[in-house]
Write a protein that holds these residues in place. Structure first.
Motif, short mmCIF file in Angstrom:
data_model
loop_
_atom_site.label_atom_id
_atom_site.label_comp_id
_atom_site.label_asym_id
_atom_site.label_seq_id
_atom_site.Cartn_x
_atom_site.Cartn_y
_atom_site.Cartn_z
N CYS A 1 -12.71 -8.86 0.91
CA CYS A 1 -11.55 -8.04 0.55
C CYS A 1 -12.05 -6.81 -0.20
CB CYS A 1 -10.56 -8.82 -0.31
SG CYS A 1 -9.14 -7.84 -0.83
N TYR A 2 -11.80 -5.64 0.37
CA TYR A 2 -12.26 -4.38 -0.21
C TYR A 2 -11.67 -4.14 -1.60
CZ TYR A 2 -13.12 0.63 -0.60
OH TYR A 2 -13.52 1.86 -1.04
N THR A 3 -10.39 -4.47 -1.79
CA THR A 3 -9.76 -4.20 -3.08
C THR A 3 -10.13 -5.22 -4.14
OG1 THR A 3 -7.74 -5.31 -2.36
CG2 THR A 3 -7.82 -2.93 -2.10
N CYS A 4 -10.36 -6.47 -3.75
CA CYS A 4 -10.77 -7.52 -4.71
C CYS A 4 -12.28 -7.54 -4.92
CB CYS A 4 -10.29 -8.89 -4.24
SG CYS A 4 -8.50 -9.06 -4.15
N GLU A 5 -13.02 -6.89 -4.01
CA GLU A 5 -14.48 -6.82 -4.03
C GLU A 5 -15.13 -8.20 -4.02
OE1 GLU A 5 -15.38 -4.26 -7.35
OE2 GLU A 5 -15.00 -2.47 -6.14
N SER A 6 -14.59 -9.10 -3.18
CA SER A 6 -15.16 -10.44 -3.03
C SER A 6 -14.67 -11.06 -1.72
CB SER A 6 -14.76 -11.33 -4.21
OG SER A 6 -13.36 -11.48 -4.27
N HIS B 1 -7.92 -14.79 4.14
CA HIS B 1 -7.06 -13.88 4.89
C HIS B 1 -6.36 -14.69 5.97
CE1 HIS B 1 -9.74 -10.96 3.04
NE2 HIS B 1 -8.93 -10.00 3.42
N ARG B 2 -5.24 -14.15 6.48
CA ARG B 2 -4.54 -14.80 7.58
C ARG B 2 -4.03 -13.73 8.54
NH1 ARG B 2 0.68 -13.61 7.22
NH2 ARG B 2 1.76 -13.50 5.23
N PRO B 3 -3.77 -14.12 9.80
CA PRO B 3 -3.17 -13.15 10.74
C PRO B 3 -1.77 -12.78 10.26
CG PRO B 3 -4.03 -15.09 11.90
CD PRO B 3 -4.09 -15.39 10.43
N LEU B 4 -1.29 -11.65 10.71
CA LEU B 4 0.05 -11.20 10.34
C LEU B 4 1.12 -11.98 11.10
CD1 LEU B 4 -0.49 -7.33 10.41
CD2 LEU B 4 -0.59 -8.86 8.44
N THR B 5 2.25 -12.16 10.45
CA THR B 5 3.41 -12.77 11.12
C THR B 5 4.05 -11.71 12.02
OG1 THR B 5 5.00 -12.09 9.43
CG2 THR B 5 3.86 -14.20 9.08
N PRO B 6 4.92 -12.12 12.95
CA PRO B 6 5.60 -11.12 13.79
C PRO B 6 6.37 -10.07 12.97
CG PRO B 6 5.85 -13.29 14.75
CD PRO B 6 5.21 -13.49 13.40
N THR B 7 7.01 -10.48 11.89
CA THR B 7 7.73 -9.53 11.02
C THR B 7 6.77 -8.53 10.39
OG1 THR B 7 9.42 -11.19 10.57
CG2 THR B 7 9.26 -9.34 9.03
N GLU B 8 5.64 -9.01 9.90
CA GLU B 8 4.64 -8.14 9.29
C GLU B 8 4.03 -7.19 10.31
OE1 GLU B 8 3.34 -11.33 5.82
OE2 GLU B 8 2.23 -11.26 7.71
N LYS B 9 3.83 -7.68 11.54
CA LYS B 9 3.31 -6.81 12.60
C LYS B 9 4.29 -5.68 12.90
CE LYS B 9 0.60 -10.37 14.90
NZ LYS B 9 0.50 -11.24 16.08
N GLY B 10 5.57 -5.99 12.95
CA GLY B 10 6.58 -4.96 13.17
C GLY B 10 6.59 -3.93 12.06
N TRP B 11 6.48 -4.41 10.83
CA TRP B 11 6.43 -3.50 9.68
C TRP B 11 5.22 -2.57 9.78
CZ3 TRP B 11 2.60 -2.95 6.03
CH2 TRP B 11 2.89 -2.09 4.97
N ALA C 1 -3.58 -13.60 -1.20
CA ALA C 1 -3.14 -13.58 -2.59
C ALA C 1 -1.91 -12.69 -2.74
CB ALA C 1 -4.24 -13.08 -3.51
N GLN C 2 -0.90 -13.17 -3.41
CA GLN C 2 0.35 -12.43 -3.55
C GLN C 2 0.15 -11.07 -4.22
OE1 GLN C 2 3.44 -14.69 -5.35
NE2 GLN C 2 5.00 -13.21 -4.89
N GLY C 3 -0.74 -11.00 -5.17
CA GLY C 3 -0.97 -9.76 -5.88
C GLY C 3 -1.79 -8.74 -5.09
N CYS C 4 -2.41 -9.15 -3.98
CA CYS C 4 -3.26 -8.24 -3.22
C CYS C 4 -2.57 -7.81 -1.92
CB CYS C 4 -4.61 -8.90 -2.92
SG CYS C 4 -5.76 -7.82 -2.03
N ARG C 5 -2.50 -8.70 -0.94
CA ARG C 5 -1.85 -8.46 0.36
C ARG C 5 -2.45 -7.25 1.09
NH1 ARG C 5 2.45 -11.79 0.96
NH2 ARG C 5 3.52 -10.46 2.45
N ASN C 6 -3.74 -7.00 0.88
CA ASN C 6 -4.46 -5.91 1.51
C ASN C 6 -4.69 -6.23 2.99
OD1 ASN C 6 -6.02 -3.47 1.53
ND2 ASN C 6 -7.86 -4.72 1.55
N LEU C 7 -4.73 -5.18 3.81
CA LEU C 7 -4.98 -5.33 5.24
C LEU C 7 -6.41 -4.98 5.60
CD1 LEU C 7 -1.74 -3.66 6.56
CD2 LEU C 7 -2.33 -6.07 6.74
N VAL D 1 0.76 -5.15 2.56
CA VAL D 1 1.98 -5.69 3.17
C VAL D 1 2.97 -6.02 2.05
CG1 VAL D 1 2.92 -7.55 4.58
CG2 VAL D 1 0.66 -6.63 5.09
N PRO D 2 4.22 -5.55 2.16
CA PRO D 2 5.20 -5.87 1.11
C PRO D 2 5.56 -7.35 1.12
CG PRO D 2 6.25 -4.70 2.91
CD PRO D 2 4.78 -4.73 3.22
#
Length: 65
Positions: free
Chosen positions: A3-8, A12-22, A40-46, A61-62
C-alpha cells in the motif's frame, strides 16, 4: 500487496460492482477490473496488480452509504 499510502504490505480486495461503477464515473475509465482496494477503513486506497500508485493525487474509495 504493498500500500503506497500506508508504506507497508497490506490486505487488498477486488472492488465490488458498486465500487467499480463509482470508479468508472470518477475517472472516466471504461475498464476498472484490474483495481484493488486496501481493506482498512481508514485507508481504502486503490492500486492495480502492477501499479502501486496509479493516481496522483491518490484516489480513495468512499465508505458505503
Amino acid at each position: 500487496m504493498y500500500c503506497y499510502t500506508c508504506e507497508s504490505d497490506e490486505n487488498h480486495r477486488p472492488l465490488t460492482p458498486t465500487e467499480k461503477g463509482w470508479l468508472k464515473n470518477r475517472t472516466g475509465q471504461k475498464n476498472v477490473e484490474a483495481f484493488f482496494m486496501r481493506t482498512a477503513q481508514g485507508c481504502r486506497n486503490l492500486r492495480t496488480g502492477f501499479n502501486q500508485h496509479p493516481f496522483d493525487p491518490v484516489i480513495r474509495v468512499p465508505l458505503p452509504d
